[in-house]
Design a protein around this motif. Structure first.
Motif, short mmCIF file in Angstrom:
data_model
loop_
_atom_site.label_atom_id
_atom_site.label_comp_id
_atom_site.label_asym_id
_atom_site.label_seq_id
_atom_site.Cartn_x
_atom_site.Cartn_y
_atom_site.Cartn_z
N CYS A 1 0.75 -1.04 -0.05
CA CYS A 1 0.26 -0.13 -0.01
C CYS A 1 0.95 1.25 0.03
O CYS A 1 1.76 1.39 0.89
CB CYS A 1 -0.93 0.32 1.38
SG CYS A 1 -2.02 1.46 1.18
N PHE B 1 -0.84 4.27 -0.06
CA PHE B 1 -1.69 5.49 0.23
C PHE B 1 -1.03 6.45 1.54
O PHE B 1 -0.23 5.96 2.00
CB PHE B 1 -3.10 4.87 0.79
CG PHE B 1 -3.94 4.36 -0.19
CD1 PHE B 1 -3.63 4.46 -1.59
CD2 PHE B 1 -5.09 3.51 0.13
CE1 PHE B 1 -4.43 3.87 -2.66
CE2 PHE B 1 -5.70 2.94 -0.90
CZ PHE B 1 -5.52 3.18 -2.37
N ASN C 1 -12.34 -2.14 7.68
CA ASN C 1 -11.40 -3.55 7.82
C ASN C 1 -12.18 -4.62 8.61
O ASN C 1 -12.89 -4.29 9.50
CB ASN C 1 -10.19 -3.20 8.13
CG ASN C 1 -9.05 -2.63 6.88
OD1 ASN C 1 -9.59 -2.68 5.76
ND2 ASN C 1 -8.19 -1.86 7.28
#
Ligand code: SF4
Length: 375
Positions: free
Chosen positions: A18, A20, A94
């Motif tokens: 990831c 981000f 999540n």
């Protein structure tokens, strides 16, 4: 149509793929929420009188916030912007954060769509990705969401994960379909530079999935979901009839949006603003009453090329009449031989004034869009 995106830049742990913007420390959670609230108040005028049809709480991991924090945020949004009765309010969650009590509370404060980051259903793969949940959490999260009354669910999946097989991908799809989500977002894993996978790749410790394996998994994805009556309405997005994600559809259709939080972007039809992707600096700046963003005025060429890049990824395709009317670009005239070539190769079709990519063409969307760009 217009949307508001709120970026919550905290995660429990760092997924290996990831890139981000997020922090694994929640030390700044309180001041961050105050800074986001301050930005929201300061940017009230950004939307003008336009009605907000979508609110998207993303990140990072917004499900790390407690219900009171999320409610405070949503109440502030409703106080400062005009919402409709049907505004879609999505929360990214999540699986390991999901409990029945939490989801019931989220429904009660107005969240009406849940996007669950499942990615895969095999524990070994989830560990390899460094996800915080296991396969049991993944299955349970959907069951709990249904029990809490969510009838608009997205699940995120990932294919072309290094070291995984075609059989594993087929098993993932089969499990996903048994859950009957209204929406499935399936992304091809790409190895990004500033991630653990990126570093391992650089040192030769990780091999990306082979291109033919990724293509085969994409083809299995599109064929399998079509068989189960999911509409393939954007390269990575599939839905049961009518369940388009309002928020992303607004991006693809060049609607207006306001992005709040560090690293968030906004677009008003003519300019794009980029918030600073740094938690402490974002907070410090808002504390001084300054929104820490840079602004870019899009040129006609950038508008056209962005539209080509996004519209060709969707089932609505590129509207050449709109392109000419809005930006004075006569695509059919400028690129006639290339368009004929695409159609001959069955990579694209024309529906009236709309250029649409076929399933085969979608595999080459980046290249085709680039070939159609205004130079
Ligand atoms: S994939 Fe999601 S949960 Fe994992 S680090 Fe990135 S933002 Fe956080």
């Amino acid at each position: 149509m217009a949307g508001i995106y709120v970026h919550i830049p905290f995660c429990k742990q760092s997924c290996h793929y990831c890139d981000f913007h997020f922090s694994t420390s929640t030390r700044l959670k309180e001041p961050m929420l105050q800074a986001i609230a301050q930005e929201l108040r300061m940017r009230k005028a950004y939307m003008g009188t336009v009605q907000v049809e979508s609110i998207y709480l993303g990140g990072g991991t917004p499900s790390l916030l407690d219900t009171v924090e999320l409610e405070t945020l949503l109440v502030l949004i409703t106080q400062h912007f005009s919402l409709s009765k049907t505004t879609e309010i999505t929360l990214e969650a999540n699986p390991d954060d999901i409990t029945l009590t939490k989801l019931q509370a989220l429904r009660a404060i107005g969240v009406n769509r849940l996007s669950i980051g499942i990615q895969a259903f095999q524990d070994s793969v989830l560990r390899y990705l460094n996800r915080a949940h296991d396969s049991k959490n993944a299955l349970e999260s959907v069951r709990i969401a249904r029990k809490a009354g969510f009838d608009n669910l997205n699940i995120d999946l990932m294919y072309a994960i290094p070291g995984t097989s075609q059989a594993m991908w087929e098993a993932n799809l089969s499990t996903a379909l048994q859950l009957q989500p209204e929406h499935i977002a399936a992304y091809c894993l790409t190895i990004e530079k500033n991630t653990a996978f990126g570093r391992w790749h650089e040192r030769g410790k990780l091999q990306a999935a082979k291109e033919d394996a990724a293509v085969r998994q994409f083809e299995t994805l599109t064929a399998t979901l079509a068989m189960h009556h999911y509409e393939h309405y954007e390269i990575s997005n599939f839905c049961q009839p009518g369940y388009y994600a309002q928020h992303n559809t607004n991006y693809w259709k060049k609607g207006k949006y306001l992005g709040l939080g560090p690293g968030a972007h906004s677009y008003d039809g003519g300019t794009r603003q980029y918030n600073i992707a740094h938690n402490q600096r974002y907070i410090d700046s808002l504390n001084k009453g300054i929104v820490p963003c840079t602004m870019e005025v899009l040129t006609t060429k950038e508008h056209i090329n962005e539209y080509l890049m996004t519209s060709l990824r969707t089932q609505w395709g590129c509207d050449m009449a709109w392109l000419q009317e809005k930006h004075g670009y006569a695509l059919a005239h400028a690129k006639r031989p290339y368009l004929e070539h695409l159609i001959d190769l069955k990579l694209a079709v024309m529906h009236g004034q709309k250029l649409l990519l076929t399933r085969k063409g979608k595999l080459l969307v980046d290249q085709i869009a680039a070939d159609l760009f205004v130079g």
